[in-house]
Design an enzyme around this catalytic site. Structure first.
Site, short mmCIF file in Angstrom:
data_model
loop_
_atom_site.label_atom_id
_atom_site.label_comp_id
_atom_site.label_asym_id
_atom_site.label_seq_id
_atom_site.Cartn_x
_atom_site.Cartn_y
_atom_site.Cartn_z
N SER B 198 0.84 -1.20 0.00
CA SER B 198 0.00 0.00 0.00
C SER B 198 0.87 1.25 0.00
O SER B 198 0.57 2.23 -0.69
CB SER B 198 -0.94 -0.01 1.20
N ARG B 202 0.44 3.53 -3.26
CA ARG B 202 -0.25 4.79 -3.02
C ARG B 202 0.54 5.95 -3.63
O ARG B 202 0.01 6.76 -4.38
CB ARG B 202 -0.45 5.03 -1.53
N ASN B 206 -0.65 7.96 -7.06
CA ASN B 206 -0.96 9.39 -7.02
C ASN B 206 -0.07 10.17 -7.99
O ASN B 206 -0.55 11.02 -8.74
CB ASN B 206 -0.76 9.93 -5.61
#
Lengths: 156, 271
Positions: B198, B202, B206
């Site tokens: 994660s 992440r 992004n």
């Protein structure tokens, strides 16, 4: 778009960077900030202590002044008492001295009076003899009437 | 495909334009053993900038009359310190530099996104470099390098604090107690592996999405003159919004690192 050996390079870079930043930035800077925090805290504590000490000193000074005033008043009172005593003593001495002088003077006066009386008596005898011898001319012999004359002088 | 008319300047279609921009400049045979030179060089440059700042600031800082740069760094260091104090149980001399490095390095790498998408690649074209991805964090290798380093530290501190047996016990008894050991192993393994995945995905997601949108906005003006107005307007809005995204992603990466390492430092609770 996949994970490649770049990963290994980036991990090594990351490890070196963490070590470097820990050694040259994080370590010295947190140390400095802690020191500064401590210094500020110490300074504030010292200021607090200073204020407290000043208060104590002021109290002490006030106490000293109060004691000094009390002492001064005491000394003044003692001095006044002593002064009164000295004046009293002086008065007593003066009175005694005066009386002594008066007594001495009286004694001298008496002496002088007595001496004067003696002198006067002797002179009266002489004058009387002279006067009598003048009155009775040769009839009275000093030797013969000495007894009588003495009696007369004694009566004066 | 109406938008695939052409980027006339380079003789590329829109799809080709985007693919070109998403292509790393790499050496190697393919598969895993490939080095993305652009990613490495840009992240090294930024690491160098950080090292320079850290070294000069660390040398010339004074406790009494902090200058502007020192104030900024002190604010960042204090901010990171505060996060650690709030989240992290106990103390560990590594966690501070680690969190600070992640925050600043990721922030700088993300910030490369704010440089106009075509500027550095075009300059590269001029000197004969044909592929260039300027944002290192849009490369999975970078984000997973950070995430896996953190993961390694999580495992290391788990074993160091809880002991090897304690760590195994965590897998055996952790969420549901001793009667559901197989489920526990599965659940804890998923939980642990989810941490680096994660973290890495992440940040990558992004930044990659942000970069892609910058490219799409750039395409607006490239396809027609009418697109020039929307390109400028949308590019400005997205760039401003992206300032938030890059700081936030750097902050989240740092915060989760502290949280995960904090969890590794907690003694196992008995069931």
């Amino acid at each position: 778009m996949s994970i490649t050996a770049t990963l290994i390079g980036q991990m090594i870079t990351f490890a070196i960077l963490v070590w470097f930043i820990g050694k040259y930035l994080w370590g010295p800077m947190t140390q400095m900030m802690d020191d500064r925090k401590k210094r500020i805290a110490d300074g504030l504590a010292a200021a607090e202590r200073g204020v407290h000490e000043q208060e104590l000193a002021e109290q002490k000074a006030a106490q000293h002044i109060k004691e000094a005033k009390e002492q001064a008043a005491e000394i003044l009172a003692q001095a006044q008492k002593r002064g009164v005593e000295i004046v009293e003593d002086a008065k007593d001495d003066a009175k005694a001295e005066g009386e002594r002088l008066i007594t001495a003077a009286n004694a001298e006066i008496e002496q002088e009076v007595n001496r004067a009386k003696e002198t006067l008596r002797a002179q009266v005898v002489d004058i009387t003899i002279a006067a009598a011898s003048k009155i009775v001319k040769k009839e009275i012999d000093a030797k013969a009437h000495g007894e009588l004359l003495k009696d007369v002088v004694g009566q004066i | 495909m109406s938008s695939s008319t052409a980027n006339e300047a380079n003789g590329l279609t829109s799809v080709e334009y985007i693919q070109h921009h998403l292509h790393n400049n790499s050496i190697g045979e393919g598969g895993f053993w490939v080095l993305n030179l652009d990613t490495l060089i840009y992240s090294w440059l930024l690491a160098g900038v950080l090292m320079y700042i850290a070294y000069t600031m660390g040398k010339k800082m004074t406790p009494d009359t902090p200058s502007g740069g020192q104030n900024v760094l002190e604010a960042i260091v204090e901010f990171v310190q505060q996060q650690i104090r709030d989240i992290f149980p106990g103390s560990n001399p590594l966690i501070g530099p680690l969190a600070l490095t992640i925050f600043m390095w990721v922030f700088l790498m993300n910030a490369m996104d704010l440089i106009p998408v075509d500027l550095l690649p075009e300059l590269g074209q001029l000197v004969g470099i044909h592929y260039m991805k300027v944002v290192p964090t849009t490369d999975l290798s970078t984000t997973f390098a950070l995430a896996l380093s953190v993961f390694a530290l999580i495992i290391y501190y788990n074993i160091k604090i809880k002991g090897p047996i304690g760590y195994i016990k965590m897998f055996l008894f952790h969420p549901f107690g001793k009667y559901l050991i197989p489920v526990n192993i599965l659940m804890t393994a998923i939980e642990e592996i989810a941490k680096p995945v994660s973290l890495g995905l992440r940040l990558f997601g992004n930044m990659f999405a942000g970069e892609l949108i910058f490219m799409l906005i750039a395409l607006l003006g490239a396809t027609s003159l009418l697109g020039l107005g929307p390109q400028i307007a949308l590019g400005t809005v997205w760039a401003i919004f992206h300032i938030l995204v890059i700081s936030l992603q750097a902050f989240i990466f740092m915060l989760l690192t502290i949280v995960y390492l904090g969890m590794a430092h907690q003694e196992i609770d008995e069931h």
